[in-house]
Write an enzyme that holds these catalytic residues in place. Sequence first.
Site, PDB file in Angstrom:
ATOM      1  CE  LYS A   8      -3.506   2.660   2.465  1.00 43.83           C
ATOM      2  NZ  LYS A   8      -2.495   4.010   2.577  1.00 43.83           N
ATOM      3  N   GLY A  64     -15.234  30.329  -3.566  1.00 43.72           N
ATOM      4  CA  GLY A  64     -14.081  29.308  -3.393  1.00 43.72           C
ATOM      5  C   GLY A  64     -13.726  28.473  -4.389  1.00 43.72           C
ATOM      6  CB  VAL A 124     -17.905  26.727  -2.804  1.00 42.34           C
ATOM      7  CG1 VAL A 124     -19.097  27.349  -1.989  1.00 42.34           C
ATOM      8  CG2 VAL A 124     -17.284  25.519  -2.575  1.00 42.34           C
ATOM      9  CG  ASP A 153     -10.470  18.210   5.579  1.00 45.64           C
ATOM     10  OD1 ASP A 153      -9.299  18.274   5.793  1.00 45.64           O
ATOM     11  OD2 ASP A 153     -10.891  18.610   4.484  1.00 45.64           O
TER      12      ASP A 153
END
EC number: 2.7.11.1
Length: 480
Positions: free
Chosen positions: A14, A157, A164, A274
């Site tokens: 991975k 944004g 956005v 986040d």
Amino acid sequence: MNDVAIVKEGWLHKRGEYIKTWRPRYFLLKNDGTFIGYKERPQDVEQRESPLNNFSVAQCQLMKTERPRPNTFIIRCLQWTTVIERTFHVETPEEREEWTTAIQTVADGLKRQEEETMDFRSGSPSDNSGAEEMEVALAKPKHRVTMNEFEYLKLLGKGTFGKVILVKEKATGRYYAMKILKKEVIVAKDEVAHTLTENRVLQNSRHPFLTALKYSFQTHDRLCFVMEYANGGELFFHLSRERVFSEDRARFYGAEIVSALDYLHSEKNVVYRDLKLENLMLDKDGHIKITDFGLCKEGIKDGATMKTFCGTPEYLAPEVLEDNDYGRAVDWWGLGVVMYEMMCGRLPFYNQDHEKLFELILMEEIRFPRTLGPEAKSLLSGLLKKDPTQRLGGGSEDAKEIMQHRFFANIVWQDVYEKKLSPPFKPQVTSETDTRYFDEEFTAQMITITPPDQDDSMECVDSERRPHFPQFSYSASGTA
């Protein structure tokens, strides 16, 4: 699915999301979509309960590539409204075929199961248990939401995946923030696969400090999320102007963030992941709104695939950098970083060189300005513990552990939830279109939405492409 069984297991390499080295991991793929990885092959039930990596392959998209290594495959899906990718490689093409076939088979089985559930639920629209998964067609049989129903006012944004925009719904006069994602970035044109949209998390979330989703719909080339609009601006904007917040002001914002994360963790079983100043907005009264406007700021072309470095590296938790499984404690690290910024006026770890920055996050001890009070130091030290199991909030009590910390001793948590505490700052906005707290770099720009090949309505969606995003459309009942 009552009986969870292992469909396939074995060693995979991975690639790290941030520190891009290849690590051997022993993966188990289960028929419920769970795809979990370990440093060593687990020998017993106890070892199986603590994986390093924990993903879901439900309705994912699979891509095969020979870069950056031969026999590589990539799993791509949407997490909330953000695109994520996981990259693996094996030794032979046969091995890769076995893994990708097994993953696709599990994903297809889950999709069939979900469709059967949808068929059952759609027969009783009054049953709220399935409301979050209903199509617009069920919520409003005679109407499908299209891009034509909004006025496009200002750019809020912009990023690699889309933009956005502040919009006004023509029928109601209400203002929203519309996040528009380009499908071509999310779905490879030569792949017929399904992309998971976890927008049902947004659809079914009701909390005063979380941005509500009003609609989601798709056109033939875009996915659109119409979200509640908070025009008090990013916390980042306000902190940049004031340099540092008082401990009382940081405590107010911190308490509202903890309340929202507690709801996501305990009620929705969701890790936000986040948390950063840019994702913390203020509403017109000065209360926190955690947003999901996340647009990747920069895209890095990596071989044949688009590998995107999403997010701000300064906020990444040690366990994320080490490519270990990250649970709820990753959000408490994020809380520690944003509260440190608020009270100290700078990031806890910073270096322009990403490799040096990652080393600081993993190794460097936290330092505090002399002006910081003992309770604040204790809180931040607890939240910024490198080991997630030792972190404040990292145990089974989760948010309750943070709520009981002496820094929040005077906070009545029910009052926080009910917005009974007076915000320390009230944005000076004069109207809903007042964007004084948004970056002029964006708000001064002209809005351009590239005209599609045909009318931007749901009906025009090509039936060949529509299945990429099953059950994507949504309309909130009542007002958002």
